[in-house]
Design an enzyme around this catalytic site. Structure first.
Site, PDB file in Angstrom:
ATOM      1  CG  ASN A   9      48.488 -47.761  12.520  1.00 47.26           C
ATOM      2  OD1 ASN A   9      48.639 -48.823  11.906  1.00 47.26           O
ATOM      3  ND2 ASN A   9      49.259 -47.406  13.537  1.00 47.26           N
ATOM      4  CE  LYS A  11      47.897 -48.804  16.563  1.00 47.45           C
ATOM      5  NZ  LYS A  11      47.932 -48.467  17.974  1.00 47.45           N
ATOM      6  CD  GLU A  95      51.241 -49.765  18.672  1.00 49.00           C
ATOM      7  OE1 GLU A  95      51.028 -50.182  17.518  1.00 49.00           O
ATOM      8  OE2 GLU A  95      50.349 -49.254  19.384  1.00 49.00           O
TER       9      GLU A  95
END
Ligand code: PGA
Length: 251
Positions: A9, A11, A95
């Site tokens: 990931n 992000k 998140e």
């Protein structure tokens, strides 16, 4: 047998220059013996899919909208992710839950739409440090599982990632026993809700400060079928160490 999965990931990291890391990764892991997934920012999805084309590495999104299309400025639909070359999507990352106030029911709605669009959906669950210290971990995870996972889930379209919030990006990792307890709990809950066949076929990933140095021992824990990796997925060399540890686990 559940196929192991190493998922990265990225992000909100990476511009076009980061595709060089994906090129290196596909060179290092051509036709890997485990599933390998990279979820770059949406702006890179299409180029990332082209970069890994033919390597056996898959590409995924980091979020999608619960509606199929419409007046939602700035959002992306599941079908758009597919069209850009994604075959997976991460939903309900802590998140997103924190930054965007996503609730279990929002995540369930997104997951329904993503599954209907043919995406493999990685639903994230995990407790905060306060919740762990108050011995509420399993209650919290149980609520997240029943609230965020849609009824149409199967071993093919659902993956669950256990990511303790306090372990994400901190270098802190639960003990192997703590990881095992939560993964066994998630497995039992899935079997109770969906029956043994489906419950046993859903893959469970651990996420939170997974590195090449701790991956092997984590992959050895019962009901851990792979990892969801943030920071260590940004560099091909680091992610490669984690993929190799997973490949050794199946060999
Ligand atoms: P980390 O992130 O590996 O950087 O701790 C994991 C995640 O948030 O998926």
């Amino acid at each position: 047998m559940r196929r192991k999965l190493a998922a990265g990931n990225w992000k909100m990291n990476g511009t076009g220059a980061a595709l060089a890391e994906l090129e290196s990764l596909s060179a290092l892991h051509h036709a890997p013996s485990v599933d390998v997934l990279v979820c770059p920012p949406a702006t890179l999805l299409n180029r990332a899919a082209q970069t890994v084309h033919g390597s056996g590495i898959s590409i995924g999104g980091q979020d999608c909208h619960s509606e199929v299309s419409g007046a939602h400025t700035g959002d992306l639909s599941a079908e758009m992710l597919r069209d850009a070359g994604a075959t997976y999507v991460i939903l309900g990352h802590s998140e997103r839950r924190e930054d965007h106030g996503e609730q279990n029911e929002d995540i369930r709605a997104k997951a329904r739409t993503a599954m209907n669009a043919g995406l493999v959906t990685i639903i994230c669950v995990g407790e905060s440090l306060e919740q762990r210290e108050a011995a509420n971990t399993l209650d919290i995870i149980g609520g997240q599982l029943s609230g965020s996972i849609p009824d149409q889930s199967t071993g093919e379209n659902l993956i669950v990632a256990y990511e303790p919030i306090w372990a994400i990006g901190t270098g802190k990792v639960p003990t192997l026993e703590e990881i095992g307890d939560v993964h066994d709990f998630i497995r039992a809950r899935l079997e109770r809700r969906f029956g043994e066949g489906v419950g046993r076929s859903v893959r469970l990933l651990y996420g939170g400060s997974v590195k090449p140095g701790n991956a092997a021992e984590i992959f050895n824990v019962s009901n851990v079928d792979g990892a969801l990796v943030g920071g260590a997925s940004l560099k091909a060399q680091d992610f490669s160490g984690i993929i190799s540890a997973l490949e050794r686990e199946v060999s």
